[in-house]
Design a protein around this motif. Sequence first.
Motif, PDB file in Angstrom:
ATOM      1  N   UNK A  27       0.826  -1.219   0.000  1.00  0.00           N
ATOM      2  CA  UNK A  27       0.000   0.000   0.000  1.00  0.00           C
ATOM      3  C   UNK A  27       0.862   1.272   0.000  1.00  0.00           C
ATOM      4  N   UNK A  28       1.973   1.331   0.737  1.00  0.00           N
ATOM      5  CA  UNK A  28       2.807   2.540   0.661  1.00  0.00           C
ATOM      6  C   UNK A  28       3.356   2.815  -0.746  1.00  0.00           C
ATOM      7  N   UNK A  29       3.469   1.778  -1.559  1.00  0.00           N
ATOM      8  CA  UNK A  29       3.905   1.985  -2.940  1.00  0.00           C
ATOM      9  C   UNK A  29       2.931   2.841  -3.724  1.00  0.00           C
ATOM     10  N   UNK A  30       1.637   2.664  -3.426  1.00  0.00           N
ATOM     11  CA  UNK A  30       0.644   3.509  -4.087  1.00  0.00           C
ATOM     12  C   UNK A  30       0.721   4.937  -3.545  1.00  0.00           C
ATOM     13  N   UNK A  31       1.038   5.057  -2.251  1.00  0.00           N
ATOM     14  CA  UNK A  31       1.223   6.402  -1.683  1.00  0.00           C
ATOM     15  C   UNK A  31       2.336   7.141  -2.418  1.00  0.00           C
ATOM     16  N   UNK A  32       3.418   6.447  -2.724  1.00  0.00           N
ATOM     17  CA  UNK A  32       4.548   7.073  -3.415  1.00  0.00           C
ATOM     18  C   UNK A  32       4.158   7.623  -4.778  1.00  0.00           C
ATOM     19  N   UNK A  33       3.140   7.025  -5.389  1.00  0.00           N
ATOM     20  CA  UNK A  33       2.688   7.489  -6.700  1.00  0.00           C
ATOM     21  C   UNK A  33       1.602   8.554  -6.567  1.00  0.00           C
ATOM     22  N   UNK A  34       0.589   8.299  -5.718  1.00  0.00           N
ATOM     23  CA  UNK A  34      -0.589   9.175  -5.631  1.00  0.00           C
ATOM     24  C   UNK A  34      -0.530  10.216  -4.516  1.00  0.00           C
ATOM     25  N   UNK A  35       0.317   9.966  -3.516  1.00  0.00           N
ATOM     26  CA  UNK A  35       0.440  10.861  -2.357  1.00  0.00           C
ATOM     27  C   UNK A  35      -0.864  11.009  -1.559  1.00  0.00           C
ATOM     28  N   UNK A  36      -1.636   9.926  -1.463  1.00  0.00           N
ATOM     29  CA  UNK A  36      -2.856   9.906  -0.663  1.00  0.00           C
ATOM     30  C   UNK A  36      -2.495   9.388   0.725  1.00  0.00           C
TER      31      UNK A  36
END
Length: 117
Positions: free
Chosen positions: A93-102
């Motif tokens: 899930x943090x990988x998606x944060x790195x892309x979307x910054x949510x």
Amino acid sequence: MALLHRFWILGDIDDVEKAIQLLDHALKCVQENDYTKAYILKDYAIAFAQQVARWRDVDDISKCITSLRQAVELTPGFHPFKVDLLFELGRWVPGRFEILRDIQDLEDACSCLSAAA
């Protein structure tokens, strides 16, 4: 998984794409409420994760996360495999944060890792 292992050794992205196709077919062959489907979903998520590592595509990371969430939902609460799934979910899930910054992704990751502990 043999295709993914071969990808890890030889680095041919076609192996990942073939693995995704085969796992997609396998998912269609298993009944929706069968918790053993969680094992296939985890491999499916790992296959998408390999593409994420290479292309950083938000669709791939979302498919990875969605597959892991489905696997968690299918696995009974007492089953030891659930801890592994929650850990993997908390890891990706943090990988998606790195892309979307949510920021919600970071909170979700913390919840998953806490539940796995």
